[in-house]
Write a protein that holds these residues in place. Structure first.
Motif, PDB file in Angstrom:
ATOM      1  N   SER A   2       1.240  -1.350   0.198  1.00  0.00           N
ATOM      2  CA  SER A   2      -0.099  -0.308  -0.292  1.00  0.00           C
ATOM      3  C   SER A   2       0.801   1.170  -0.505  1.00  0.00           C
ATOM      4  O   SER A   2       2.258   1.129   0.414  1.00  0.00           O
ATOM      5  N   ASP A   3       0.463   2.450  -0.387  1.00  0.00           N
ATOM      6  CA  ASP A   3       0.994   3.873  -0.479  1.00  0.00           C
ATOM      7  C   ASP A   3       1.178   4.781   1.055  1.00  0.00           C
ATOM      8  O   ASP A   3       0.039   4.697   1.796  1.00  0.00           O
ATOM      9  N   PRO A   4       1.700   4.333   1.605  1.00  0.00           N
ATOM     10  CA  PRO A   4       2.433   5.225   2.599  1.00  0.00           C
ATOM     11  C   PRO A   4       1.466   6.311   2.946  1.00  0.00           C
ATOM     12  O   PRO A   4       1.275   6.643   4.015  1.00  0.00           O
ATOM     13  N   GLY A   5       1.529   6.808   1.656  1.00  0.00           N
ATOM     14  CA  GLY A   5       0.934   7.804   2.050  1.00  0.00           C
ATOM     15  C   GLY A   5      -1.224   8.120   2.358  1.00  0.00           C
ATOM     16  O   GLY A   5      -1.820   8.946   2.197  1.00  0.00           O
ATOM     17  N   ASN A   6      -1.684   6.859   1.990  1.00  0.00           N
ATOM     18  CA  ASN A   6      -2.782   6.959   1.121  1.00  0.00           C
ATOM     19  C   ASN A   6      -3.076   6.280   3.127  1.00  0.00           C
ATOM     20  O   ASN A   6      -3.185   5.172   3.687  1.00  0.00           O
ATOM     21  N   GLU A   7      -4.236   7.255   3.682  1.00  0.00           N
ATOM     22  CA  GLU A   7      -4.739   7.182   5.127  1.00  0.00           C
ATOM     23  C   GLU A   7      -5.764   5.790   4.711  1.00  0.00           C
ATOM     24  O   GLU A   7      -5.563   5.659   6.241  1.00  0.00           O
ATOM     25  N   PHE A   8      -6.620   5.121   4.234  1.00  0.00           N
ATOM     26  CA  PHE A   8      -6.643   3.310   4.274  1.00  0.00           C
ATOM     27  C   PHE A   8      -6.102   2.545   4.058  1.00  0.00           C
ATOM     28  O   PHE A   8      -6.985   1.181   4.327  1.00  0.00           O
ATOM     29  N   GLY A   9      -4.565   2.520   3.791  1.00  0.00           N
ATOM     30  CA  GLY A   9      -4.786   1.378   3.166  1.00  0.00           C
ATOM     31  C   GLY A   9      -4.542   0.378   2.162  1.00  0.00           C
ATOM     32  O   GLY A   9      -4.347  -0.606   2.445  1.00  0.00           O
ATOM     33  N   GLU A  10      -5.531   1.380   1.371  1.00  0.00           N
ATOM     34  CA  GLU A  10      -5.854   0.715   0.346  1.00  0.00           C
ATOM     35  C   GLU A  10      -4.838   0.493  -0.844  1.00  0.00           C
ATOM     36  O   GLU A  10      -3.988   1.143  -1.013  1.00  0.00           O
TER      37      GLU A  10
END
Length: 65
Positions: A2-10
């Protein structure tokens, strides 16, 4: 991963990419396919999907329909 900047961990979407050249090439290929008639219309896909579960399901649509 997941993208570390993605707050939902999608997971990233299919077209999430940092490779702009690859995205540009895919876009140009898609536009060329449309220009050449290599696509299936929304209406053809809709007719096919609406036929699912009926007594007379349609075959999958073909390019140009």
């Amino acid at each position: 991963m997941s993208d570390p900047g993605n707050e939902f961990g999608e997971e990233p979407a299919v077209f999430d990419s940092e490779d702009e050249a690859a995205l540009d090439a895919a876009t140009l290929k898609g536009l060329a396919d449309i220009e050449a008639g290599r696509f299936v219309s929304h209406d053809a896909v809709k007719r096919w999907l609406l036929s699912w579960g009926t007594d007379n399901p349609l075959p999958p649509p073909k390019c140009g329909e």
